[in-house]
Write a protein that holds these residues in place. Structure first.
Motif: not given
Lengths: 497, 79
Positions: A18, A192-196
């Motif tokens: 990732k 959250h995991k999906e954040d950038h």
């Protein structure tokens, strides 16, 4: 053996492919970083055991900065990030305080040669100096001479800040400090995991570094900027669809001002901005009225992590809540109920490096004197009303007047200099120097003298000459000086148009 | 605004000696004007001669004194 920073981050990896960190110079997966960490471990291995050794780093390239930090930590050393914005005076005082055994440094930044300062500083000391023009290929310069004692106290890193008398301070930081400081940011930003997530505080600061490693620990994509040039920051945001930003109000205002007219799509994904480092001004609120995302704010100290946050959108108001685990009280409130806020974070502060006297001044049995003044309002909420210390906050950076005053006063034609901060529409606060000196001295002489001696952000935005300083109770009256500065600048402005 | 007036403006706002300011001078490397100072300079400039910020979006435009002057001149007849 206690947990290391390296293990705290890399034991949690869910997918080593990732992309976990990005900057203008590239995207890196955990696997890429591990390969780079291995490279630095190999470099360090040639120096033998580095346990207890201090490793100073002036490394503007993000991946190299991170990899060196982790490699040093993995091998038992203490890393000391140093801002590439420092110049000869502040850098040399800092090196004298830290006394690093090993240094990694870029040769030069913006035509300022770190190399020449470091080669001179390392003379007659037992120091290993790694230099590089690109932060990729390093050459080792070994110096012999006086042996520098090893560190006996365990610590993860030392974070450097300006001291109140012009002498820099080092904040001793343990892993728990980083973890708690990150948790306080997470309280407001709810990652959250999906954040950038774009992290704007410098990677050499506690706020910047704890956010970066904390997000890595959570497997969340973190972006850090190597350049504060606004078009470079905007490109990074656009390329990575940034949805959360941790920044200072002045930097965010600059970003927004630039982007809103030209390419509003940069903000398409933006859901949350958390502000830190400066008060939110009416100007900021006015300028960001049209932005369609939530803007909140946090208050903290490098020494104690995040302490208060306001969950409301700043455009609707500010309501300070304590970060879970933090306690506060007001010290010696006056008739209006205003007193200095004293905080108790839920971890032990490591103290100021080699300065137990300074530590004792502000830290007692877990309680911190913040230097900020507060009162409890009618709604039983804490309100911040100003600062007790005369620190200036310009563009998210802290400036200690004493440090700037000392350098100006070292000019042979200056008798005395006093530095104050007054409001500024872009910087939040600007630096004003009042100078008493030889009548033949002009502003440009002073500006020329300060170039290369002080980081650019510390160089006064205005220099005003004064024949005599206003004195109150035996001290220079800074309140009057601020008034004079504001009147003077207003007059100059009118004269200009 | 002529190039000479433009240079004087940069000297005043950027606190840089006028003699250092020439067309090829890099804001960052030669004049030591960092990004926040650059934003301030552009805002001050915009107060003096209003322009569209879209013109200065490109990092290339913000490289040198000459590139910024030409970009502003190119879109604003009265610059």
């Amino acid at each position: 053996m206690s947990k290391t920073l390296f293990n705290w981050v890399f034991d949690q990896v869910e997918d080593e492919n990732k992309v976990i960190v990005s900057s203008q110079s590239g995207d890196y997966s955990y696997k890429d970083l591990l390969a780079e960490i291995n490279k630095y471990e190999a470099l360090l291995k040639q120096l033998g055991d580095i346990k207890g050794k201090r490793v100073a780093m002036i490394v503007p390239k993000f991946s190299a900065f991170l990899s060196i930090s982790f490699a040093v930590n993995k091998r038992g050393g203490i890393f000391v990030p140093i801002s590439p914005m420092l110049r000869s005076e502040d850098l040399t005082s800092l090196l004298d305080l830290i006394q690093p055994h090993i240094i990694f440094s870029v040769d030069e930044v913006n035509q300022f040669s770190f190399k020449s300062i470091l080669l001179k500083w390392a003379e007659n000391k037992q120091v290993s100096l790694f230099l590089s023009s690109d932060c990729t290929n390093w050459s080792l310069h070994s110096f012999t001479g006086e042996t520098i004692p090893l560190e006996e106290e365990p610590m993860t890193l030392i974070v450097c800040t300006s001291g109140s008398t012009g002498v820099p301070k080092g904040i001793v930081v343990h892993l728990e400090h980083l973890e708690k400081a990150f948790n306080s940011i997470d309280t407001g930003m709810k990652f959250h995991k999906e954040d950038h997530v774009l992290i704007m505080p410098p990677m050499t600061s506690v706020a910047g570094f704890c956010s970066i490693v904390g997000l890595m620990n959570q497997n969340i994509h973190v972006l850090a900027t190597e350049s504060y040039s606004i078009p470079d920051v905007l490109r990074l945001m656009k390329n990575h669809k940034v949805n959360k930003i941790f920044t200072s109000p002045s930097l965010f205002r600059a970003i927004y001002l630039f982007a809103k007219n030209a390419d509003a799509s940069i903000f398409e994904h933006l859901a949350l901005v958390m502000l830190v480092g400066e008060p939110v001004t009416d100007d900021f609120i006015k300028e960001t009225q049209d932005l369609n995302c939530k803007i909140i704010t946090i208050f903290g100290m490098s020494e104690a992590g995040g302490l208060l946050y306001s969950p409301l959108d700043v455009r609707e108001g500010i309501e300070w809540n304590t970060i879970p685990g933090v306690e506060y009280k007001l010290k010696d409130p006056n008739d209006e109920g205003i007193g200095e806020i004293v905080f108790k974070p839920d971890f032990q502060f490591g103290g100021y490096y080699k300065r137990p006297d300074l530590t004792k001044e502000v830290y007692n049995e877990g309680w911190f004197l913040s230097g900020d003044l507060g009162r409890i309002n009618e709604d039983k909420k804490l309100e911040l009303v100003g600062r007790k210390k005369d620190m200036i906050k310009k563009g998210g950076q802290q400036i200690i007047p004493g440090e700037v005053e000392k350098v100006i006063a070292s000019h042979p034609q200056v008798m005395k200099a006093v530095v104050v901060g007054i409001p500024h529409q872009v910087y939040g606060e600007q630096v004003i120097a009042f100078v008493q000196g030889d009548p033949s001295l002009n502003k440009q002489d002073i500006y020329n003298y300060l170039t290369d001696k002080l980081a650019r952000f510390k160089v006064p935005d205005e220099i005003l000459f004064i024949e005599e300083f206003p004195i109150i109770q035996g001290k220079v009256d800074k309140i009057t000086l601020r008034k004079i500065a504001m009147q003077q600048l207003e007059m100059n402005k009118q004269g200009w148009s | 605004m002529t190039l000479e007036e433009f240079k004087e403006f940069i000297a005043k706002v950027g606190k840089v000696p006028l003699e250092m300011i020439h067309e090829d001078a890099s804001f960052r490397d030669d004049l030591n004007i960092d990004s926040l100072h650059m934003v301030n300079l552009l805002i001050e400039l915009n107060n003096r001669i209003p322009f569209d910020f879209a013109v200065v979006q490109d990092a290339e435009v913000l490289q040198t004194v000459g590139s910024l002057y030409r970009a502003l001149k190119g879109v604003k007849a009265n610059v």
